[in-house]
Design a protein around this motif. Structure first.
Motif, PDB file in Angstrom:
ATOM      1  N   VAL A 190      -2.416 -44.561  -1.414  1.00 50.97           N
ATOM      2  CA  VAL A 190      -1.297 -44.407  -2.340  1.00 50.97           C
ATOM      3  C   VAL A 190      -1.897 -43.780  -3.584  1.00 50.97           C
ATOM      4  N   ARG A 191      -1.487 -42.560  -3.862  1.00 47.85           N
ATOM      5  CA  ARG A 191      -2.025 -41.851  -5.023  1.00 47.85           C
ATOM      6  C   ARG A 191      -0.923 -41.610  -6.031  1.00 47.85           C
ATOM      7  N   TRP A 192      -1.319 -41.510  -7.264  1.00 48.59           N
ATOM      8  CA  TRP A 192      -0.406 -41.281  -8.371  1.00 48.59           C
ATOM      9  C   TRP A 192      -0.688 -39.891  -8.897  1.00 48.59           C
ATOM     10  N   SER A 193       0.312 -39.039  -8.943  1.00 45.51           N
ATOM     11  CA  SER A 193       0.155 -37.688  -9.454  1.00 45.51           C
ATOM     12  C   SER A 193       0.892 -37.586 -10.781  1.00 45.51           C
ATOM     13  N   ASP A 194       0.120 -37.583 -11.865  1.00 47.88           N
ATOM     14  CA  ASP A 194       0.723 -37.436 -13.189  1.00 47.88           C
ATOM     15  C   ASP A 194       0.891 -35.956 -13.486  1.00 47.88           C
ATOM     16  N   GLY A 195       1.819 -35.683 -14.314  1.00 48.24           N
ATOM     17  CA  GLY A 195       2.084 -34.301 -14.708  1.00 48.24           C
ATOM     18  C   GLY A 195       3.458 -34.258 -15.330  1.00 48.24           C
ATOM     19  N   VAL A 196       4.087 -33.111 -15.246  1.00 45.30           N
ATOM     20  CA  VAL A 196       5.424 -32.972 -15.792  1.00 45.30           C
ATOM     21  C   VAL A 196       6.365 -33.947 -15.083  1.00 45.30           C
ATOM     22  N   ALA A 197       6.269 -34.008 -13.782  1.00 44.65           N
ATOM     23  CA  ALA A 197       7.068 -34.947 -12.997  1.00 44.65           C
ATOM     24  C   ALA A 197       6.110 -35.892 -12.277  1.00 44.65           C
ATOM     25  N   GLN A 198       6.156 -37.179 -12.612  1.00 43.93           N
ATOM     26  CA  GLN A 198       5.277 -38.132 -11.934  1.00 43.93           C
ATOM     27  C   GLN A 198       5.687 -38.244 -10.470  1.00 43.93           C
ATOM     28  N   ARG A 199       4.711 -38.335  -9.603  1.00 44.90           N
ATOM     29  CA  ARG A 199       4.953 -38.468  -8.172  1.00 44.90           C
ATOM     30  C   ARG A 199       4.018 -39.519  -7.613  1.00 44.90           C
ATOM     31  N   GLN A 256       2.884 -38.148   5.417  1.00 44.83           N
ATOM     32  CA  GLN A 256       2.816 -38.254   3.964  1.00 44.83           C
ATOM     33  C   GLN A 256       4.216 -38.157   3.372  1.00 44.83           C
ATOM     34  N   VAL A 257       4.479 -38.981   2.363  1.00 45.81           N
ATOM     35  CA  VAL A 257       5.734 -38.937   1.625  1.00 45.81           C
ATOM     36  C   VAL A 257       5.405 -38.872   0.146  1.00 45.81           C
ATOM     37  N   GLU A 258       6.116 -38.026  -0.549  1.00 47.78           N
ATOM     38  CA  GLU A 258       5.944 -37.885  -1.986  1.00 47.78           C
ATOM     39  C   GLU A 258       7.272 -38.251  -2.649  1.00 47.78           C
ATOM     40  N   ILE A 259       7.249 -39.282  -3.512  1.00 44.86           N
ATOM     41  CA  ILE A 259       8.478 -39.733  -4.155  1.00 44.86           C
ATOM     42  C   ILE A 259       8.287 -39.884  -5.658  1.00 44.86           C
ATOM     43  N   ASP A 260       9.397 -39.911  -6.346  1.00 40.87           N
ATOM     44  CA  ASP A 260       9.398 -40.197  -7.776  1.00 40.87           C
ATOM     45  C   ASP A 260       9.325 -41.716  -7.918  1.00 40.87           C
ATOM     46  N   PRO A 261       8.336 -42.263  -8.641  1.00 39.43           N
ATOM     47  CA  PRO A 261       8.203 -43.719  -8.745  1.00 39.43           C
ATOM     48  C   PRO A 261       9.384 -44.394  -9.436  1.00 39.43           C
ATOM     49  N   GLU A 263      -4.737 -49.334  -4.548  1.00 43.89           N
ATOM     50  CA  GLU A 263      -4.376 -50.625  -5.150  1.00 43.89           C
ATOM     51  C   GLU A 263      -4.083 -50.471  -6.635  1.00 43.89           C
ATOM     52  N   THR A 264      -4.828 -49.631  -7.315  1.00 44.41           N
ATOM     53  CA  THR A 264      -4.618 -49.421  -8.753  1.00 44.41           C
ATOM     54  C   THR A 264      -3.260 -48.774  -9.007  1.00 44.41           C
ATOM     55  N   ALA A 265      -2.899 -47.785  -8.210  1.00 45.55           N
ATOM     56  CA  ALA A 265      -1.596 -47.129  -8.362  1.00 45.55           C
ATOM     57  C   ALA A 265      -0.460 -48.118  -8.128  1.00 45.55           C
TER      58      ALA A 265
END
Length: 185
Positions: A106-115, A125-130, A160-162
């Motif tokens: 489970v990864r956290w992608s920060d940027g303009v739109a968090q994913r 793989q699934v990419e969602i808005d938290p 686990e951190t995300a």
């Protein structure tokens, strides 16, 4: 749903989906209406502006139609749903599903739109808005339960951190909501 179920050598049903109630994003319809409204407003403004200047023709009308359609596609949110062991995100053309009871990362992608990017042992793989999980407590409970299963099985190697960050955010949002409703804020 038209899926074919085959049995593997171990006896497990490949392609079988776990049974049980499904939690859906309760704000999806409103966000979709907003996307339609914004695209329509832009389209109307562009057409009115061109008509006011006397420059509206078929080519410019088609250009503005394409621009409004592109804006709608960009603004259209994914339709996220969670069932026992599954999390799905359906876009305009494709649907991605991940097994939440056998997550690898489970990864956290920060940027303009968090994913939030979830990957399972099968490579899906699934990419969602938290914020979808923040706004839908039932969906978060399903994901939290299934990620605990992944941790117990030892498949969740990274993330686990995300998940902890998301849980803290949800706890904060819940506390603020309770304070607002009770009049303590």
């Amino acid at each position: 749903m038209g899926r074919r179920f085959t049995q593997s050598a171990t006896g497990a049903h490949v392609g079988a989906e776990p049974r049980g109630p499904i939690a859906r994003d309760i704000h999806w319809a409103g966000e979709t209406r907003s996307a339609i409204g914004v695209a329509s407003l832009l389209y109307s403004a562009l057409l009115a502006m061109d008509a006011g200047f006397g420059e509206l023709d078929a080519t410019r009308g088609a250009l503005w139609t394409g621009l409004a359609a592109l804006l709608f596609v960009i603004l259209l949110p994914s339709r996220v749903s969670a069932g026992p062991g599954l999390l799905s995100a359906r876009g305009l053309l494709v649907e991605h599903t991940v097994r939440t009871d056998s997550l690898v990362s489970v990864r956290w992608s920060d940027g303009v739109a968090q994913r939030m990017i979830l990957r399972d042992t099968e490579g899906s793989q699934v990419e969602i808005d938290p914020t979808v999980l923040v706004r839908n407590p039932e969906m978060w409970r399903r994901l939290d339960t299934d990620t605990r299963t992944s941790l117990q099985r030892g498949t969740l190697l990274c993330g686990e951190t995300a998940l902890r960050r998301l849980a803290q955010r949800i706890d904060r949002e819940t506390a603020l909501t309770v304070f607002k409703v009770s009049g303590l804020q």
